[in-house]
Write a protein that holds these residues in place. Structure first.
Motif, PDB file in Angstrom:
ATOM      1  N   UNK A  91       0.836  -1.204   0.000  1.00  0.00           N
ATOM      2  CA  UNK A  91       0.000   0.000   0.000  1.00  0.00           C
ATOM      3  C   UNK A  91       0.870   1.254   0.000  1.00  0.00           C
ATOM      4  N   UNK A  92       1.992   1.219   0.747  1.00  0.00           N
ATOM      5  CA  UNK A  92       2.922   2.349   0.744  1.00  0.00           C
ATOM      6  C   UNK A  92       3.477   2.583  -0.659  1.00  0.00           C
ATOM      7  N   UNK A  93       3.770   1.490  -1.362  1.00  0.00           N
ATOM      8  CA  UNK A  93       4.290   1.605  -2.730  1.00  0.00           C
ATOM      9  C   UNK A  93       3.234   2.221  -3.646  1.00  0.00           C
ATOM     10  N   UNK A  94       1.970   1.808  -3.457  1.00  0.00           N
ATOM     11  CA  UNK A  94       0.884   2.374  -4.269  1.00  0.00           C
ATOM     12  C   UNK A  94       0.716   3.865  -3.973  1.00  0.00           C
ATOM     13  N   UNK A  95       0.815   4.240  -2.707  1.00  0.00           N
ATOM     14  CA  UNK A  95       0.706   5.658  -2.345  1.00  0.00           C
ATOM     15  C   UNK A  95       1.868   6.462  -2.928  1.00  0.00           C
ATOM     16  N   UNK A  96       3.065   5.879  -2.905  1.00  0.00           N
ATOM     17  CA  UNK A  96       4.229   6.552  -3.480  1.00  0.00           C
ATOM     18  C   UNK A  96       4.056   6.726  -4.985  1.00  0.00           C
ATOM     19  N   UNK A 123       8.319  -2.891  -8.551  1.00  0.00           N
ATOM     20  CA  UNK A 123       9.100  -4.050  -8.082  1.00  0.00           C
ATOM     21  C   UNK A 123       8.973  -4.213  -6.572  1.00  0.00           C
ATOM     22  N   UNK A 124       8.981  -3.096  -5.851  1.00  0.00           N
ATOM     23  CA  UNK A 124       8.818  -3.162  -4.396  1.00  0.00           C
ATOM     24  C   UNK A 124       7.450  -3.733  -4.036  1.00  0.00           C
ATOM     25  N   UNK A 125       6.409  -3.286  -4.743  1.00  0.00           N
ATOM     26  CA  UNK A 125       5.061  -3.798  -4.474  1.00  0.00           C
ATOM     27  C   UNK A 125       4.983  -5.291  -4.754  1.00  0.00           C
ATOM     28  N   UNK A 126       5.585  -5.738  -5.861  1.00  0.00           N
ATOM     29  CA  UNK A 126       5.577  -7.181  -6.172  1.00  0.00           C
ATOM     30  C   UNK A 126       6.344  -7.968  -5.118  1.00  0.00           C
ATOM     31  N   UNK A 152      -6.353  -4.440   1.930  1.00  0.00           N
ATOM     32  CA  UNK A 152      -6.025  -3.270   1.108  1.00  0.00           C
ATOM     33  C   UNK A 152      -6.052  -2.003   1.947  1.00  0.00           C
ATOM     34  N   UNK A 153      -7.044  -1.895   2.830  1.00  0.00           N
ATOM     35  CA  UNK A 153      -7.147  -0.674   3.627  1.00  0.00           C
ATOM     36  C   UNK A 153      -6.019  -0.552   4.636  1.00  0.00           C
ATOM     37  N   UNK A 154      -5.521  -1.679   5.118  1.00  0.00           N
ATOM     38  CA  UNK A 154      -4.420  -1.639   6.073  1.00  0.00           C
ATOM     39  C   UNK A 154      -3.071  -1.825   5.404  1.00  0.00           C
ATOM     40  N   UNK A 155      -3.061  -2.417   4.212  1.00  0.00           N
ATOM     41  CA  UNK A 155      -1.802  -2.625   3.503  1.00  0.00           C
ATOM     42  C   UNK A 155      -1.066  -3.879   3.918  1.00  0.00           C
ATOM     43  N   UNK A 156      -1.702  -4.717   4.776  1.00  0.00           N
ATOM     44  CA  UNK A 156      -1.026  -5.941   5.199  1.00  0.00           C
ATOM     45  C   UNK A 156      -2.062  -6.967   5.653  1.00  0.00           C
ATOM     46  N   UNK A 157      -1.659  -8.211   5.764  1.00  0.00           N
ATOM     47  CA  UNK A 157      -2.562  -9.270   6.228  1.00  0.00           C
ATOM     48  C   UNK A 157      -2.424  -9.430   7.731  1.00  0.00           C
ATOM     49  N   UNK A 158      -3.404 -10.025   8.387  1.00  0.00           N
ATOM     50  CA  UNK A 158      -3.286 -10.251   9.834  1.00  0.00           C
ATOM     51  C   UNK A 158      -2.065 -11.101  10.181  1.00  0.00           C
ATOM     52  N   UNK A 159      -1.798 -12.120   9.382  1.00  0.00           N
ATOM     53  CA  UNK A 159      -0.650 -12.992   9.650  1.00  0.00           C
ATOM     54  C   UNK A 159       0.662 -12.226   9.514  1.00  0.00           C
ATOM     55  N   UNK A 160       0.747 -11.421   8.459  1.00  0.00           N
ATOM     56  CA  UNK A 160       1.958 -10.644   8.225  1.00  0.00           C
ATOM     57  C   UNK A 160       2.133  -9.580   9.300  1.00  0.00           C
ATOM     58  N   UNK A 161       1.021  -8.957   9.704  1.00  0.00           N
ATOM     59  CA  UNK A 161       1.097  -7.956  10.768  1.00  0.00           C
ATOM     60  C   UNK A 161       1.595  -8.597  12.058  1.00  0.00           C
TER      61      UNK A 161
END
Length: 174
Positions: A91-96, A123-126, A152-161
């Motif tokens: 999500x940060x990459x999309x905002x950038x 590439x960072x997003x991928x 999408x709204x948080x930019x990460x999954x619960x597991x990854x968080x």
């Protein structure tokens, strides 16, 4: 043509996936034309350079261009002064990427610079998406629409968080 030879002709000279020269071109081998040109020009470089400069000074536009390209070659890959936000998620990459589009629209950076920056951001997003998939073991099809919207709204999954929190706790990062 004898019937026993037709099979070989139809099959081709080489087997699929097999090179006709498996060891390749010998290391250090040079093109015969290049060697011939270097031999002809050997010792003449100084005179040719002087003649090109004389022609340029006499007003020959092509000679001028040649001399100027050697004196001051066109820049390639110069750094771009663009404030890029820190990127921790896709999500940060999309905002950038949105920041890059806005900078092009405002005339702050050129479209070619934006293309180069966008390539890095995509590439960072991928990479983040691949990391997410490898950590969670899930693909996009394994999530419900509500879960995808949450991710999408948080930019990460619960597991990854959760994994990031564990790493942050171990390293002392907030």
């Amino acid at each position: 043509m004898a019937p026993e030879n037709t099979d070989r002709k139809q099959a081709g000279r080489f087997q699929p996936g097999r090179s006709g020269n498996p060891s390749g071109r010998p290391r250090g081998a040079r093109n015969a034309t290049t060697i011939a040109i270097e031999t002809l020009l050997d010792g003449e470089a100084a005179r040719l350079t002087k003649k090109a400069i004389e022609m340029a000074l006499a007003g020959d536009v092509v000679a001028m261009r040649l001399c100027l390209e050697r004196i001051c070659p066109p820049k390639k890959g110069s750094p771009v002064a663009f404030p890029l936000r820190l990127i921790y998620t896709a999500q940060d990459a999309a905002d950038a990427l949105a920041d890059v589009a806005a900078a092009v629209a405002a005339g702050e950076i050129t479209p070619s610079d934006a293309d180069a920056i966008s390539s890095v951001l995509s590439r960072a997003a991928r990479a983040f998406e691949a990391t997410h998939q490898s950590v969670s073991g899930k693909t996009i099809n394994d999530y419900t629409d509500a879960q995808l919207l949450d991710i999408i709204s948080r930019g990460t999954s619960p597991e990854l968080a959760a994994q990031r929190r564990q790493i942050a706790n171990k390293t002392g990062i907030d």
